[in-house]
Design a protein around this motif. Structure first.
Motif, PDB file in Angstrom:
ATOM      1  N   ARG A  17      10.312  37.459 -64.108  1.00 28.90           N
ATOM      2  CA  ARG A  17      10.506  36.274 -64.952  1.00 28.90           C
ATOM      3  C   ARG A  17       9.230  35.451 -64.996  1.00 28.90           C
ATOM      4  N   ARG A  18       8.556  35.357 -63.871  1.00 26.63           N
ATOM      5  CA  ARG A  18       7.292  34.616 -63.841  1.00 26.63           C
ATOM      6  C   ARG A  18       6.232  35.307 -64.674  1.00 26.63           C
ATOM      7  N   ALA A  21       6.964  34.552 -68.184  1.00 23.02           N
ATOM      8  CA  ALA A  21       6.583  33.164 -68.482  1.00 23.02           C
ATOM      9  C   ALA A  21       5.077  33.043 -68.613  1.00 23.02           C
ATOM     10  N   ARG A  83       4.167  24.584 -66.054  1.00 23.72           N
ATOM     11  CA  ARG A  83       5.590  24.232 -66.140  1.00 23.72           C
ATOM     12  C   ARG A  83       5.789  22.955 -66.959  1.00 23.72           C
ATOM     13  N   GLY A  86       4.877  23.507 -70.570  1.00 26.87           N
ATOM     14  CA  GLY A  86       5.898  24.266 -71.311  1.00 26.87           C
ATOM     15  C   GLY A  86       6.944  23.338 -71.895  1.00 26.87           C
ATOM     16  N   LYS A 137      11.064  28.700 -71.973  1.00 28.89           N
ATOM     17  CA  LYS A 137      11.000  29.784 -70.993  1.00 28.89           C
ATOM     18  C   LYS A 137       9.846  29.541 -70.022  1.00 28.89           C
ATOM     19  N   VAL A 138       8.711  29.113 -70.533  1.00 29.15           N
ATOM     20  CA  VAL A 138       7.573  28.792 -69.675  1.00 29.15           C
ATOM     21  C   VAL A 138       7.965  27.675 -68.715  1.00 29.15           C
ATOM     22  N   ASP A 141      10.568  29.095 -66.062  1.00 32.77           N
ATOM     23  CA  ASP A 141      10.208  30.189 -65.163  1.00 32.77           C
ATOM     24  C   ASP A 141       8.805  30.129 -64.573  1.00 32.77           C
ATOM     25  N   ALA A 142       8.003  29.159 -64.978  1.00 30.15           N
ATOM     26  CA  ALA A 142       6.641  29.069 -64.437  1.00 30.15           C
ATOM     27  C   ALA A 142       6.700  28.726 -62.958  1.00 30.15           C
TER      28      ALA A 142
END
Length: 143
Positions: A17-18, A21, A83, A86, A137-138, A141-142
């Motif tokens: 996921r990261r 992202a 994060r 985003g 999403k960023v 999941d960041a």
């Protein structure tokens, strides 16, 4: 214990996921950086997108949004600010949607705009949705 709570599966899921992202952040940074530069290189098309109800000079809004796009691009590149940026990018894409609507309305009313361009400007409107979702999403999941 369910499959969802197994520590091993959780550790496998998080890095992917990261990475997704990170990839989304990089793509958004390129898009925003390119658009930000264009606001200064060729500002006139952006001036025409500024909703007519806003006070002041359209050029001011063009430059301010260009600076915002460049700032967001820079923030998406730096992992430590990714994060927060985003979330800011998602808000930005929602905030500039009225400009996209203004552009579509202007082009649809213009006799100088070709049918293909009119179709394109209307087809472009839903593309704001993936920009918003990728930005979120960023944020989500960041690191």
């Amino acid at each position: 214990m369910t499959l969802r709570t197994l520590p091993l599966l959780d550790s496998v899921r998080r890095p992917s996921r990261r990475r997704a992202a990170d990839t989304a952040a990089q793509r958004l940074a390129v898009l925003l950086g390119g658009a930000g530069v264009l606001h200064f290189v060729t500002p006139a098309p952006f001036d025409s997108q500024v909703p007519h109800v806003l006070p002041g000079s359209p050029r001011t809004y063009t430059y301010v949004s260009g600076v915002a796009e460049l700032g967001l691009a820079a923030g998406l590149i730096v992992p430590g600010t990714r994060r927060l940026t985003g979330a800011a990018a998602a808000v930005f894409f929602v905030a500039v949607f009225p400009a996209n609507l203004q552009m579509a309305a202007s082009w649809l009313q213009s006799e100088k705009t070709s049918t293909a361009m009119k179709v394109g400007v209307v087809a472009r409107l839903p593309l704001q949705i993936p920009l918003i979702t990728q930005s979120w999403k960023v944020y989500r999941d960041a690191r």
